[in-house]
Design an enzyme around this catalytic site. Sequence first.
Site, PDB file in Angstrom:
ATOM      1  CD  GLU A   1       9.019  -2.786   8.074  1.00 48.49           C
ATOM      2  OE1 GLU A   1       9.514  -2.112   7.158  1.00 48.49           O
ATOM      3  OE2 GLU A   1       8.498  -3.901   7.900  1.00 48.49           O
TER       4      GLU A   1
ATOM      5  CB  SER B   1       5.278  -7.552   6.318  1.00 43.99           C
ATOM      6  OG  SER B   1       4.454  -8.687   6.068  1.00 43.99           O
TER       7      SER B   1
ATOM      8  CB  CYS C   1      10.629  -0.949   3.013  1.00 46.00           C
ATOM      9  SG  CYS C   1      11.279  -0.612   1.371  1.00 46.00           S
TER      10      CYS C   1
ATOM     11  CD  GLU D   1      -5.958  -5.762   0.365  1.00 43.03           C
ATOM     12  OE1 GLU D   1      -5.826  -6.272   1.497  1.00 43.03           O
ATOM     13  OE2 GLU D   1      -5.110  -5.902  -0.552  1.00 43.03           O
ATOM     14  NE  ARG D   2      -3.974  -2.407   4.484  1.00 50.41           N
ATOM     15  CZ  ARG D   2      -3.077  -2.541   5.443  1.00 50.41           C
ATOM     16  NH1 ARG D   2      -2.196  -1.570   5.651  1.00 50.41           N
ATOM     17  NH2 ARG D   2      -3.037  -3.629   6.195  1.00 50.41           N
TER      18      ARG D   2
ATOM     19  CE  LYS E   1      -2.708  -8.530  -3.391  1.00 52.17           C
ATOM     20  NZ  LYS E   1      -3.608  -7.486  -2.873  1.00 52.17           N
TER      21      LYS E   1
ATOM     22  CG  PHE F   1      -0.235   0.272   2.538  1.00 48.63           C
ATOM     23  CD1 PHE F   1       0.100   1.560   2.962  1.00 48.63           C
ATOM     24  CD2 PHE F   1       0.103  -0.779   3.387  1.00 48.63           C
ATOM     25  CE1 PHE F   1       0.756   1.793   4.165  1.00 48.63           C
ATOM     26  CE2 PHE F   1       0.743  -0.566   4.595  1.00 48.63           C
ATOM     27  CZ  PHE F   1       1.068   0.728   4.985  1.00 48.63           C
TER      28      PHE F   1
END
Length: 505
Positions: A389, A232, A287, A182-183, A179, A155
């Site tokens: 994290e 992640s 990240c 979806e957020r 893909k 996202f």
Amino acid sequence: MNNDKNVTSTVGHFIDGKTVADTARTQPVFNPATGQSTTSVALASKATVEDAIASAEKAYPAWRNTPPLKRARVMSRLKTLLEDNADRIAQLITAEHGKVLADAHGELQRGIENVEYASYAPQLLKGEHSRNVGPGIDSWSEFQALGVTAGITPFNFPAMVPLWMWPMAVACGNTFVLKPSERDPSSTLLIAQLALEAGLPPGVLNVVNGDKVTVDTLLQDPRVKAVSFVGSTPIAEYIYAEGCKHGKRVQALGGAKNHAIVMPDADIDNAVKALMGAAYGSCGERCMAIPLVVAIGDETADKVIESLKVEIARMKVGPGTDNGNDMGPLITRQHFEKVKGYVDAGVAEGATLVVDGRGMKVPGHEDGYFLGASLFDNVKPGMKIYQEEIFGPVLGVVRAGNLQEAMKLIDDHEYGNGTCIFTRDGEAARYFTDHIQVGMVGVNVPLPVPVAYHSFGGWKRSLFGDLHAYGPDAVRFYTKRKTITQRWPSAGVREGTVFSFPSSK
């Protein structure tokens, strides 16, 4: 099903050059600055994902045989379209992610640079040729496409990270199923539509929004030959293991806990200003963010903390649509609560909370997911805020006695994505860059994100797989090498049967 009465539209999928609804399952997409949803996103069924894979498989033979120069020209036209639509794309990013518009534009620009690099495909795909490796024998290598490839993206960079993947994949002759998160799916879908406008044939790029159903279908379907992932570490590890189990080539970029070392000789003002952007830019949802500062010596630590306090007090936090703001909201209510919980944990574990961002209120946006900048001192290994994290606007200062002690802290951490050092000492900088066990290193540069013609990737549990993202490694990831050895005997020259292993002796 999504029953939010405020939702007025649904973001669908993009398959074979057309928008596909498949709205049996949906979920709301929120504006983080208001906490309200005016859009929902369709979550693909297994059948819809399989339709996207089938579309990519059908488009592959013709696209693979399209001359690389023609594929490259599509990328060149796409670059222009992305630049022409930059404001529109950035507004969609800010509306669904929350980052300030300037940051959204910066993200898109880095993505555009990857599209530009993909337009060099004819040069990048050239193989090697050797004449007369033996009597009348020539040998050469070619880089051939894999087939249907896939990408699963996070996202925090809805435009940039997909552009790390599919432009190079399709420039190399593959087709692609993406893909996105979806957020915040809308900017990704718009870019796919612009690719069609640029001349990418239907089916070469397909976009399916979804959840674990979508991910597992991509990982298990034998028609998908390679999968690229950014997210992640626990999910990256799952993607890598599951993809490899099903015989796919996989690169899975995971989490990070990036340390910045500040040496006693550093330009403290310059270092602090750099650290502010690296720690709190995009609300820390990067990240490559810097969540930990390792200050060498108590005097250095005290100076850094005092300067950070001054800079944090000057920060402007509010909706990303106002470019006068430095930081917007976190992506969702759930993530807001998670990051807030890390601040609670830091206090409970004994770190000194110097600046507390938990009480942040933005007038007129009381329901938004705003968390102010938090700053800890006396952070120590083993603390939750040191080990994990956070992905939020939380910066911790660790005190160390010397460079070797600081480097050991970095090397001992499970992540090895990025790091940096602030110093005026060339010897210290050279020693640090040569010996530190991290994949991306900066010297007086807090976010050492490689440009498009280098490659991005960490070490240790920040990367699963051998090849990094974008740049030269992307060409190798999205192609397979074939070596051809060919002989055309001269007229009238014939050899007898040879049973020994061939050599050039």
